[in-house]
Design an enzyme around this catalytic site. Structure first.
Site, short mmCIF file in Angstrom:
data_model
loop_
_atom_site.label_atom_id
_atom_site.label_comp_id
_atom_site.label_asym_id
_atom_site.label_seq_id
_atom_site.Cartn_x
_atom_site.Cartn_y
_atom_site.Cartn_z
N CYS A 87 0.80 13.57 -3.63
CA CYS A 87 1.76 14.64 -3.87
C CYS A 87 3.00 14.14 -4.59
O CYS A 87 3.42 13.00 -4.41
CB CYS A 87 2.20 15.25 -2.55
SG CYS A 87 0.85 15.87 -1.58
N ARG A 123 0.42 11.02 -11.01
CA ARG A 123 0.18 10.60 -9.63
C ARG A 123 -1.12 11.18 -9.08
O ARG A 123 -1.62 10.70 -8.08
CB ARG A 123 1.36 11.07 -8.75
CG ARG A 123 2.65 10.39 -9.08
CD ARG A 123 3.79 11.08 -8.38
NE ARG A 123 3.71 10.96 -6.93
CZ ARG A 123 4.22 9.95 -6.23
NH1 ARG A 123 4.84 9.00 -6.85
NH2 ARG A 123 4.11 9.92 -4.93
N TRP A 144 -1.77 16.98 -3.60
CA TRP A 144 -3.05 16.26 -3.57
C TRP A 144 -3.63 16.54 -2.19
O TRP A 144 -3.14 16.04 -1.19
CB TRP A 144 -2.79 14.78 -3.80
CG TRP A 144 -4.01 13.94 -4.00
CD1 TRP A 144 -4.67 13.71 -5.18
CD2 TRP A 144 -4.71 13.17 -3.01
NE1 TRP A 144 -5.73 12.86 -4.98
CE2 TRP A 144 -5.79 12.52 -3.66
CE3 TRP A 144 -4.54 12.97 -1.64
CZ2 TRP A 144 -6.67 11.68 -3.00
CZ3 TRP A 144 -5.44 12.13 -0.97
CH2 TRP A 144 -6.48 11.51 -1.65
N ASN A 146 5.64 15.57 0.93
CA ASN A 146 4.67 14.54 0.57
C ASN A 146 4.48 13.67 1.80
O ASN A 146 5.46 13.23 2.39
CB ASN A 146 5.22 13.72 -0.61
CG ASN A 146 4.37 12.49 -0.92
OD1 ASN A 146 3.22 12.40 -0.48
ND2 ASN A 146 4.94 11.56 -1.67
N GLY A 147 3.21 13.44 2.17
CA GLY A 147 2.95 12.61 3.35
C GLY A 147 1.93 13.31 4.23
O GLY A 147 1.28 14.27 3.82
N GLU A 151 -12.75 -6.44 -10.83
CA GLU A 151 -11.74 -5.59 -11.47
C GLU A 151 -12.37 -4.76 -12.59
O GLU A 151 -12.09 -3.57 -12.73
CB GLU A 151 -10.58 -6.46 -11.98
CG GLU A 151 -9.50 -5.74 -12.77
CD GLU A 151 -8.83 -4.57 -12.04
OE1 GLU A 151 -9.02 -4.40 -10.82
OE2 GLU A 151 -8.13 -3.80 -12.72
N LYS A 170 -12.46 -0.68 -12.72
CA LYS A 170 -11.90 0.05 -13.86
C LYS A 170 -12.93 1.04 -14.39
O LYS A 170 -12.63 2.19 -14.66
CB LYS A 170 -11.52 -0.96 -14.93
CG LYS A 170 -10.28 -0.75 -15.69
CD LYS A 170 -8.98 -1.06 -15.02
CE LYS A 170 -8.78 -0.58 -13.61
NZ LYS A 170 -7.71 -1.17 -12.88
N GLU A 206 -13.65 4.03 -11.92
CA GLU A 206 -12.60 5.03 -11.67
C GLU A 206 -12.34 5.95 -12.85
O GLU A 206 -11.98 7.09 -12.66
CB GLU A 206 -11.32 4.41 -11.10
CG GLU A 206 -10.54 3.51 -11.99
CD GLU A 206 -9.29 2.94 -11.30
OE1 GLU A 206 -8.74 3.57 -10.40
OE2 GLU A 206 -8.87 1.84 -11.71
N HIS A 234 -30.22 -12.36 -4.04
CA HIS A 234 -30.37 -12.15 -2.59
C HIS A 234 -30.44 -10.67 -2.24
O HIS A 234 -30.14 -10.27 -1.14
CB HIS A 234 -29.21 -12.83 -1.85
CG HIS A 234 -29.20 -14.31 -2.06
ND1 HIS A 234 -30.08 -15.15 -1.41
CD2 HIS A 234 -28.46 -15.10 -2.89
CE1 HIS A 234 -29.87 -16.39 -1.82
NE2 HIS A 234 -28.89 -16.39 -2.72
N LYS A 248 -2.03 7.93 -8.51
CA LYS A 248 -1.41 6.68 -8.94
C LYS A 248 -0.77 5.95 -7.76
O LYS A 248 -0.95 4.74 -7.61
CB LYS A 248 -0.35 6.98 -10.02
CG LYS A 248 0.33 5.75 -10.58
CD LYS A 248 -0.63 4.89 -11.37
CE LYS A 248 -0.01 3.63 -11.92
NZ LYS A 248 -1.04 2.66 -12.34
O1 M6R Z 1 0.61 0.67 -6.50
P1 M6R Z 1 -0.38 -0.28 -5.93
O2 M6R Z 1 -0.50 -1.53 -6.77
O3 M6R Z 1 -0.12 -0.63 -4.50
O4 M6R Z 1 -1.76 0.46 -5.99
C1 M6R Z 1 -2.89 -0.11 -5.41
C2 M6R Z 1 -4.14 0.64 -5.80
O5 M6R Z 1 -4.08 1.96 -5.34
C3 M6R Z 1 -4.36 0.64 -7.30
O6 M6R Z 1 -4.41 -0.65 -7.83
C4 M6R Z 1 -5.67 1.38 -7.65
O7 M6R Z 1 -6.77 0.65 -7.20
C5 M6R Z 1 -5.74 1.63 -9.16
N1 M6R Z 1 -6.16 2.97 -9.40
C6 M6R Z 1 -6.67 0.72 -9.85
O8 M6R Z 1 -6.75 0.97 -11.21
#
Ligand code: M6R
Length: 626
Positions: free
Chosen positions: A2, A27, A74, A100-101, A501, A505, A508, A524, A621
């Site tokens: 949010c 976000r 959200w 938010n929360g 990583e 990427k 997502e 394995h 985000k």
């Molecule tokens: O703001 P932060 O670095 O704490 O965020 C952590 C993760 O939520 C963030 O890295 C998330 O995995 C990204 N969407 C990856 O691209």
């Protein structure tokens, strides 16, 4: 997650609120709404869907109010719908609230309010808040007090009943041209300018209006008018707060000619890591961390380091572990923040806990930090956002200085975090007296001096540019791979951390299922999934592991896989479908280079599929709820 916006000034609030919400879109959200005051009555416009839809709602153009609150939701409690969107009213429509929360005890509060005659129209946890405020306001039948005093007391009492996390804004016709805000464990900043004040969930959303910010802390409230901001603690004592001037300018949070933020941020990496290195690392000099006052006595006493983070930041931590163990010889473990908190980790005053978070607002990471502090460890935050919650909780903070990262998929934050780990590990090694030692870098017994490692770090921006100038093969592979349903990423040693990583990427932003494995682990079990035409992407940067990794790639080729290899090794005599060559560098910091083709691959595949690269479905985000 949010997003919250608020405005009070002399201008029409509606368009400022909408612009603020648009700036928070990154976000992640599924509904949006705004509230302003007209003729002493709160007008709320809200619905599920995009922020821009509000412009088409009946009455938007007629909103003349010069203050108001706004929200992107959200969904957590209750599906995306008009009823569940914020702002929410109390039963008497005297208070409008955005939140938010997560209110963890909302069921109990709802039952309590229901017993007291209140009814509910939504499935949200938030709706209890305006009604609780109403409850306490009605109870305060004290005619000697002004409405503003009574409402502030009611908001304070209501927030004391809330368990969980909240950042809230409250408006009421009883206190014109005033916004009351409060927070606990959810981000909230107040931007201030001449004759107008702003509220937001994060700083970049307000950079077009101001660079002067107050950062609200947990359990604080503020009463905001166009000319004043008054801060209160839990007991409603007032106090002064320091203003923070933010150096980022508004253009840093714009696309600057790039089609998407993610692409811009990928291409910014030569510069962002230059900023991360800053004046901390120079050749022939010890590292210099002005912002980190860790003594030799303390560090010599540390016998364990935990690196705790989520998602991409955790992947940066995996590289950090290798660097800290190799350079400083301190056993280091990496934990996912959401697990760390509940696994009763063995921590004492000899433990250093490093928390990595781009946003500095990730709820799991903040909660884990609080836990380790309570157990007696010292905590060090690595964050990109000045003054973010995590930096205010930690004993020490160092900033990545990567500039605002807007795309949900983290790119430049990762490379800056890894660079910062490298410089930090050198700094710690120097403090510990290992400055002149040779560092073993791989299983062949290869070594590097700290001076040569420093040279390699300083060479990274140029080498990154070189990768970014040669993207054709990555595009060609993306043109084929975007049709696939499954992809595997493989690597050994430090390359395995990059495989993870790259896989994150891709999944997502392209919604393609992908898995990352240590190359040697494939046989394995997962090799059963390898069949004709499946894409296998390997990272190969450590000469001591090259032969073994190549054998693993051969095993998947034999089973029909299509292969792409990201490497700085000589692969002559081997046949792979695509080879992305990257410049040579010490294997300990190779992730900073080898990750970039994988970021670009995910980006091009997502574009080929016609997806929203910057705002992938279901993701946020800043993940500000646990
Ligand atoms: O703001 P932060 O670095 O704490 O965020 C952590 C993760 O939520 C963030 O890295 C998330 O995995 C990204 N969407 C990856 O691209």
């Amino acid at each position: 997650m949010c997003g919250i916006i608020g405005y009070v000034g002399n201008k029409k609030a509606n368009s400022i609120l909408i612009d603020g919400l648009l700036a928070l879109e990154y976000r992640g959200y599924d509904s949006a709404g705004i509230a302003t005051l007209e003729n002493n009555e709160i007008k709320i416009l809200k619905d599920k869907g995009r922020v821009k839809n509000i412009l088409n709602l009946d009455g938007y153009d007629k909103l003349e109010g010069t203050y108001g609150i706004a929200h992107t939701r959200w969904a957590t409690h209750g599906k995306p719908s008009k009823e569940n969107s914020h702002p929410h009213f109390d039963n008497s429509k005297t208070f409008a609230v955005v939140h938010n929360g997560i209110i963890e005890n909302y069921n109990e509060l709802r039952a309590f309010l229901t017993e007291n005659g209140y009814t509910f129209y939504s499935q949200t946890d938030t709706e209890v808040i305006p009604n609780l405020i109403n409850y306490y306001f009605t109870k305060l039948n004290d005619s000697s007090k002004e409405n503003n005093e009574k409402i502030l007391e009611a908001v304070s009492s209501a927030t004391k009943d809330l368990k969980g996390s909240y950042a809230i804004e409250v408006i009421s016709p009883l206190i014109p041209e005033t916004i009351i805000v409060a927070r606990k464990d959810s981000p909230l900043v107040i931007g201030t300018s001449n004759g107008e004040n702003f509220v937001a969930s994060d700083i970049p959303a307000l950079l077009t209006y101001t660079r002067d910010f107050y950062l609200l802390d947990d359990n604080e409230l503020a009463v905001i008018t166009k000319d004043s901001i008054t801060f209160y603690n839990n007991n409603l004592d007032t106090y002064n707060k320091e203003i923070k001037n933010i150096e980022w300018d508004a253009s840093a949070a714009e696309k600057n000619g790039y089609e998407d933020y993610m692409l811009k941020e990928i291409f910014e990496q030569p510069n962002s890591i230059r900023e991360t290195i800053g004046s901390r690392l120079k050749l022939n000099e010890p590292c210099n961390f002005d912002d980190l006052d860790i003594s030799a006595d303390y560090l010599k006493n540390v016998n364990k380091i935990f690196i705790v983070a989520c998602g991409t930041a955790m992947h940066a931590g995996l590289v950090g572990k290798v660097l800290l163990e190799k350079l400083c010889k301190i056993p280091t473990e990496v934990d996912i923040a959401s697990e760390f908190r509940y696994r009763d980790p063995i921590i004492d005053d000899k433990t250093l806990c490093i928390y990595v978070s781009q946003s500095g607002e990730t709820a799991d990471t903040i909660t884990a930090l609080k836990l380790s502090k309570a157990k007696g460890a010292k905590t060090l935050a690595i964050s990109n956002v000045i003054g973010s919650s995590i930096t205010r909780e930690a004993d020490y903070t160092i900033y990545t200085h990567a500039g605002p990262e807007i795309a949900v998929a983290s790119t430049k934050a990762y490379t800056s975090q890894v660079v910062l780990f490298a410089v930090l590990a050198i700094h710690f090694a120097e403090i510990l007296g290992f400055g002149n030692s040779e560092i073993t870098i791989n299983s062949d017994g290869g070594t590097i001096t700290l001076d040569n490692l420093k040279k390699d770090i300083l060479s990274l921006p140029k080498k990154l540019n070189n990768i970014l100038e040669n993207t054709d093969i990555i595009k060609q592979f993306a043109d084929e791979a975007f049709k696939e349903k499954d992809v595997f990423f493989l690597g050994r040693g430090i390359d395995e951390t990059v495989a993870r990583e790259g896989s994150l990427k891709l999944k997502e932003i392209s919604y393609i299922h992908s898995e990352a494995y240590a190359s040697g682990e494939l046989k394995h079990g997962p090799i059963a999934l390898i069949e004709n035409g499946i894409n296998v992407i390997s990272i190969l940067t450590d000469p001591s592991l090259a032969k073994k990794s190549i054998s693993n790639i051969q095993e998947v080729i034999t089973r029909g896989a299509k292969t792409m290899v990201v490497t700085n090794q000589d692969l002559e005599g081997h046949e792979f479908d695509y080879v992305i060559e990257i410049p040579e560098v010490c294997p300990l910091i190779s992730p900073i280079l080898s990750v970039v083709p994988l970021q670009l691959l995910a980006y091009y595949i997502s574009k080929n599929k016609g997806l929203d690269v910057d705002k992938p479905r279901n993701l946020a985000k800043s993940v500000t709820v646990e």
